[in-house]
Write an enzyme that holds these catalytic residues in place. Structure first.
Site, PDB file in Angstrom:
ATOM      1  N   SER A 160       0.877  -1.174   0.000  1.00  0.00           N
ATOM      2  CA  SER A 160       0.000   0.000   0.000  1.00  0.00           C
ATOM      3  C   SER A 160       0.913   1.222   0.000  1.00  0.00           C
ATOM      4  CB  SER A 160      -0.851  -0.008   1.278  1.00  0.00           C
ATOM      5  OG  SER A 160      -1.437   1.259   1.516  1.00  0.00           O
ATOM      6  N   TYR A 176      -1.877  -0.996  10.454  1.00  0.00           N
ATOM      7  CA  TYR A 176      -1.853  -1.157   8.987  1.00  0.00           C
ATOM      8  C   TYR A 176      -0.531  -0.644   8.418  1.00  0.00           C
ATOM      9  CZ  TYR A 176      -3.875  -1.080   4.226  1.00  0.00           C
ATOM     10  OH  TYR A 176      -4.139  -1.292   2.895  1.00  0.00           O
TER      11      TYR A 176
HETATM   12  P1  NAD Z   1     -11.453  -6.373   0.170  1.00  0.00           P
HETATM   13  O1  NAD Z   1     -12.003  -6.216   1.551  1.00  0.00           O
HETATM   14  O2  NAD Z   1     -12.359  -6.278  -1.000  1.00  0.00           O
HETATM   15  O3  NAD Z   1     -10.642  -7.742   0.047  1.00  0.00           O
HETATM   16  C1  NAD Z   1     -10.006  -8.368   1.121  1.00  0.00           C
HETATM   17  C2  NAD Z   1      -9.947  -9.851   0.873  1.00  0.00           C
HETATM   18  O4  NAD Z   1      -9.227 -10.470   1.945  1.00  0.00           O
HETATM   19  C3  NAD Z   1     -11.328 -10.514   0.828  1.00  0.00           C
HETATM   20  O5  NAD Z   1     -11.309 -11.534  -0.138  1.00  0.00           O
HETATM   21  C4  NAD Z   1     -11.457 -11.111   2.224  1.00  0.00           C
HETATM   22  O6  NAD Z   1     -12.357 -12.209   2.300  1.00  0.00           O
HETATM   23  C5  NAD Z   1     -10.023 -11.541   2.460  1.00  0.00           C
HETATM   24  N1  NAD Z   1      -9.693 -11.746   3.864  1.00  0.00           N
HETATM   25  C6  NAD Z   1      -9.826 -10.884   4.903  1.00  0.00           C
HETATM   26  N2  NAD Z   1      -9.423 -11.462   6.052  1.00  0.00           N
HETATM   27  C7  NAD Z   1      -9.021 -12.721   5.727  1.00  0.00           C
HETATM   28  C8  NAD Z   1      -8.505 -13.816   6.476  1.00  0.00           C
HETATM   29  N3  NAD Z   1      -8.330 -13.757   7.806  1.00  0.00           N
HETATM   30  N4  NAD Z   1      -8.217 -14.963   5.814  1.00  0.00           N
HETATM   31  C9  NAD Z   1      -8.417 -15.060   4.482  1.00  0.00           C
HETATM   32  N5  NAD Z   1      -8.892 -14.056   3.726  1.00  0.00           N
HETATM   33  C10 NAD Z   1      -9.195 -12.899   4.342  1.00  0.00           C
HETATM   34  O7  NAD Z   1     -10.332  -5.248   0.099  1.00  0.00           O
HETATM   35  P2  NAD Z   1      -9.227  -4.865  -1.015  1.00  0.00           P
HETATM   36  O8  NAD Z   1      -9.171  -3.387  -1.023  1.00  0.00           O
HETATM   37  O9  NAD Z   1      -9.417  -5.610  -2.276  1.00  0.00           O
HETATM   38  O10 NAD Z   1      -7.912  -5.354  -0.260  1.00  0.00           O
HETATM   39  C11 NAD Z   1      -6.964  -6.213  -0.843  1.00  0.00           C
HETATM   40  C12 NAD Z   1      -5.577  -5.778  -0.433  1.00  0.00           C
HETATM   41  O11 NAD Z   1      -5.304  -4.482  -0.993  1.00  0.00           O
HETATM   42  C13 NAD Z   1      -5.355  -5.634   1.077  1.00  0.00           C
HETATM   43  O12 NAD Z   1      -4.094  -6.180   1.421  1.00  0.00           O
HETATM   44  C14 NAD Z   1      -5.349  -4.127   1.281  1.00  0.00           C
HETATM   45  O13 NAD Z   1      -4.608  -3.756   2.412  1.00  0.00           O
HETATM   46  C15 NAD Z   1      -4.720  -3.664  -0.013  1.00  0.00           C
HETATM   47  N6  NAD Z   1      -4.928  -2.253  -0.360  1.00  0.00           N
HETATM   48  C16 NAD Z   1      -6.184  -1.774  -0.598  1.00  0.00           C
HETATM   49  C17 NAD Z   1      -6.337  -0.435  -0.909  1.00  0.00           C
HETATM   50  C18 NAD Z   1      -7.693   0.165  -1.197  1.00  0.00           C
HETATM   51  O14 NAD Z   1      -7.774   1.396  -1.298  1.00  0.00           O
HETATM   52  N7  NAD Z   1      -8.735  -0.611  -1.330  1.00  0.00           N
HETATM   53  C19 NAD Z   1      -5.212   0.404  -0.987  1.00  0.00           C
HETATM   54  C20 NAD Z   1      -3.952  -0.125  -0.732  1.00  0.00           C
HETATM   55  C21 NAD Z   1      -3.827  -1.472  -0.424  1.00  0.00           C
END
Ligand code: NAD
Length: 260
Positions: free
Chosen positions: A142, A155
């Site tokens: 991130s 985080y």
């Molecule tokens: P999201 O909530 O749509 O996806 C998260 C996924 O992780 C889901 O499939 C969920 O079921 C799974 N998950 C959560 N806890 C879990 C566990 N204990 N065991 C197995 N699976 C688990 O969110 P996203 O935004 O797609 O996030 C994906 C990644 O991207 C994360 O690592 C997040 O930190 C990173 N990220 C997101 C953003 C943003 O703005 N959305 C920005 C930077 C980084």
């Protein structure tokens, strides 16, 4: 391009992970999906990917906060699909609160899922990649792996840790046909940031678009959200031969956030 390869994408039942899984399947990779959600919806996604792209797709609901479950997930993918050639450590969770009110159990959960799970998965997957002399590890970090924001202690710590861990694994696998990279998105519209937009929106009468504008105004100079498709296209590039010498990096995809 990826026919004959197997990709394990953690946290791929929604958001960024699902888009990465789709893009890798489009390139011909067999998939192991992972993540939580409603059983019927997950099965629809799984079967839909198989039908659309003609690849094998499995799913495991392994809880990545449990180290043994992470190791078990990698071994399950190897047994079921014949290897883990591409490992995307993508599952992540968030909680925001100032340090003095940050619940210790949320700290443990965030470090567990966002950082330790990547360690446990790579620990088990790298020997399988070494045997084949090829591998791609992509860690979803991130902008918060590069810079900080208030109220995100766990985080930011986890994502900075993940960027460091990525560099170590890149060095240890350099020259072996395996690459290990992180990428650092700014704001992407997924379930993870929806609560942060809604919090901003609630201050302006619940207007979601206005809430989005306000969230971006604080941090993201482009004033545009990153899309999951843009991220997925970058991951496909990292899996290509053109990216064989790219390792140990943490590329921002952030509309200029970290240039400030
Ligand atoms: P999201 O909530 O749509 O996806 C998260 C996924 O992780 C889901 O499939 C969920 O079921 C799974 N998950 C959560 N806890 C879990 C566990 N204990 N065991 C197995 N699976 C688990 O969110 P996203 O935004 O797609 O996030 C994906 C990644 O991207 C994360 O690592 C997040 O930190 C990173 N990220 C997101 C953003 C943003 O703005 N959305 C920005 C930077 C980084």
């Amino acid at each position: 391009m990826l026919k004959g390869k197997v990709a394990l994408v953690t946290g791929s039942t929604s958001g960024i992970g699902l888009a990465i899984a789709r893009a890798l399947a489009r390139e011909g990779a067999d998939l192991m999906l992972n993540g939580f959600g409603e059983a019927q919806a997950i099965e629809k996604t799984r079967a839909g990917l198989e039908a659309e792209f003609g690849v094998k797709v499995g799913w495991s609901g392994a809880d990545l906060s449990q180290p043994a479950a992470v190791a078990g997930l990698v071994e399950y993918a190897v047994r079921r699909l014949g290897g883990v050639d591409i490992l995307c450590n993508n599952a992540g969770i968030q909680h925001t609160a100032p340090i003095e009110r940050f619940p210790p159990e949320k700290w443990d959960a965030i470090i567990g899922v966002n950082l330790s799970a990547a360690f446990h998965a790579m620990r088990v997957a790298v020997p399988h990649m070494r045997k084949k002399g090829w591998g791609r590890i992509v860690n979803t970090a991130s902008v918060h792996g590069l810079v900080a924001s208030v109220e995100k202690s766990a985080y930011v710590a986890a994502k900075h840790g993940l960027v460091g861990l990525t560099k170590v694994v890149a060095l240890e696998t350099a020259g072996s046909g395996i690459t290990c990279n992180a990428f650092c998105p700014g704001f992407v519209l997924t379930d993870l940031i929806r609560p942060q937009i809604e919090a901003k929106a609630s201050k302006v009468g619940g207007d979601f678009a206005a809430g989005t504008r306000e969230l971006l105004a604080d941090k993201q100079p482009s004033k545009q959200l990153v899309t999951v498709e843009q991220i997925a296209a970058y991951i496909v590039f990292l899996c290509s031969d053109a990216a064989a010498q790219i390792t140990g990096t943490a590329l921002p995809l952030d509309g200029g956030w970290t240039a400030q």
